[in-house]
Design a protein around this motif. Structure first.
Motif, short mmCIF file in Angstrom:
data_model
loop_
_atom_site.label_atom_id
_atom_site.label_comp_id
_atom_site.label_asym_id
_atom_site.label_seq_id
_atom_site.Cartn_x
_atom_site.Cartn_y
_atom_site.Cartn_z
N ALA A 35 0.99 -1.28 0.03
CA ALA A 35 -0.09 -0.17 -0.03
C ALA A 35 0.92 1.31 0.19
O ALA A 35 0.54 2.22 -0.58
N LYS A 36 1.96 1.14 0.77
CA LYS A 36 2.94 2.33 0.82
C LYS A 36 3.55 2.46 -0.42
O LYS A 36 3.92 3.59 -0.96
N LEU A 68 -8.54 -7.72 -1.76
CA LEU A 68 -7.67 -6.58 -1.45
C LEU A 68 -6.89 -5.76 -2.57
O LEU A 68 -6.94 -4.60 -2.48
N PHE A 69 -6.59 -6.35 -3.84
CA PHE A 69 -6.13 -5.57 -4.70
C PHE A 69 -6.85 -6.05 -5.86
O PHE A 69 -7.14 -7.16 -6.30
N ASP A 70 -7.16 -5.03 -6.73
CA ASP A 70 -7.70 -5.28 -8.50
C ASP A 70 -6.80 -5.63 -9.11
O ASP A 70 -5.89 -4.45 -9.37
N VAL A 120 -4.48 -2.30 -8.12
CA VAL A 120 -4.87 -1.24 -7.45
C VAL A 120 -5.97 -1.49 -6.28
O VAL A 120 -6.54 -2.65 -6.31
N MET A 121 -5.44 -1.09 -5.07
CA MET A 121 -6.32 -1.31 -3.85
C MET A 121 -7.84 -1.17 -3.98
O MET A 121 -8.24 -0.11 -4.36
N THR A 122 -8.40 -2.16 -3.48
CA THR A 122 -10.02 -1.98 -3.34
C THR A 122 -10.35 -1.46 -2.27
O THR A 122 -9.69 -1.01 -1.54
N GLU A 123 -11.74 -0.93 -2.35
CA GLU A 123 -12.14 -0.18 -1.15
C GLU A 123 -12.11 -1.06 0.11
O GLU A 123 -11.97 -0.62 1.14
N SER A 124 -12.36 -2.30 -0.12
CA SER A 124 -12.48 -3.35 1.05
C SER A 124 -11.04 -3.28 1.63
O SER A 124 -10.57 -3.15 2.77
N GLY A 125 -9.87 -3.23 0.67
CA GLY A 125 -8.64 -3.26 1.02
C GLY A 125 -8.28 -2.00 1.68
O GLY A 125 -7.44 -2.12 2.74
N ARG A 126 -8.74 -0.86 1.19
CA ARG A 126 -8.45 0.51 2.10
C ARG A 126 -8.95 0.30 3.52
O ARG A 126 -8.29 1.01 4.37
#
Length: 304
Positions: free
Chosen positions: A15-16, A49-51, A58-64
């Motif tokens: 994510a970072k 977690l990632f699309d 790309v991080m999904t909304e659930s992932g965020r």
């Protein structure tokens, strides 16, 4: 729960970093091991977690949303490690400290202790638990901060931390507030409000005896009774500055001591035979070097 702290760290690193490959490079891992860790985490949680439909995942909304909680878990693990290390370094989980003086005097040092030893708890005792020197002598507390006594048990080690001003005060509507100078005889005609823990132990306090005396176990209770006009009291000046400034309380000028504030020394106490942990020893040393002082009624700092 099959996922690991390592998986959460990889999740946060991706994510970072913004990509699997960059996270792998920063962590010194292969990209395949990073991808596998995330795939297993997604399987454990049954959430994407990632699309991966784009070139760069790309991080999904659930992932965020889960990332915030992952950070909380990792922070808790760091605190747990620190706590375990603190205990492993022979720091006691709890230190007992008895405080007889107003607490605000010691707040800067207590804040420093909290920052230096975040996993060591302080059990702070007060006058409700009895005389501070007796508590230290009996081993009930490890350290004590109290008004000086003329004599201690041989087991007690002590060092003077400084001096506080004790002010004789009444409510502005009280009869004693009118005279410019107040004699001991005038004091004895009115009810005295006394701090139970001290009794008559303070130097010169025998001159302040009164036939009628109410006792309280806290300065706060005494302050409220004085403000209500129930009687006169001798209170640490540092805790009544606002009331004096606002005119709720009036300082009595004693006829016998017209130009002298009543200064009372403050001592740090410890039991010479009690072994102190690293945290308690740090606190003892800092208290010994901490200077207790305040401005007297003339605006001058009290001497050490």
């Amino acid at each position: 729960m099959a996922y690991s702290l390592e998986q959460l760290q990889i999740f946060a690193a991706i994510a970072k970093a913004g990509s699997f490959s960059e996270a792998a490079r920063q962590m010194g891992r292969t990209q395949s091991s990073v991808s596998t860790a995330i795939a297993n985490l997604e399987a454990d949680w049954n959430v994407l977690l990632f699309d991966r439909s784009t070139k760069v995942p790309v991080m999904t909304e659930s992932g965020r949303r889960l990332l915030r909680e992952a950070h909380d878990v990792m922070e808790s693990c760091l605190l747990l490690d620190g706590h375990a290390q603190s205990l492993g370094e022979a720091n006691e989980a709890r230190i007992t400290l008895a405080i007889e003086v107003p607490y605000n005097v010691l707040m800067p040092l207590l804040l420093a202790f909290a920052q230096q030893f975040p996993f060591v708890d302080l059990d702070i005792r007060n006058s409700l638990d009895g005389d501070v020197s007796a508590q230290v002598h009996d081993g009930g507390v490890q350290l004590g901060v109290a008004f000086s006594q003329p004599q201690y048990e041989r087991s007690i080690g002590f060092v003077q931390m400084g001096k506080l001003v004790m002010s004789h005060v009444v409510a502005r509507e009280h009869p004693l507030a009118a005279p410019q100078r107040v004699s001991f005889a005038q004091l004895r005609k009115h009810r005295r409000l006394a701090f139970s823990a001290l009794g008559e132990r303070l130097p010169s306090s025998e001159y302040l005896a009164a036939p009628r005396c109410w006792r309280a176990v806290s300065y706060t209770a005494m302050l409220e009774m004085v403000k209500a006009g129930i009687g006169w009291a001798t209170l640490p000046r540092t805790m009544i500055l606002r009331e004096l400034e606002e005119g709720q309380l009036v300082e009595l000028r004693l006829e016998a001591y017209p130009n002298t504030d009543w200064l009372v020394a403050v001592d740090l106490l410890w039991n010479k035979g009690q072994r102190l942990s690293a945290g308690a020893l740090w606190l003892k040393n800092e208290l010994a070097n901490f200077k207790v002082r305040e401005k007297d009624s003339a605006g001058l700092w009290t001497a050490f």
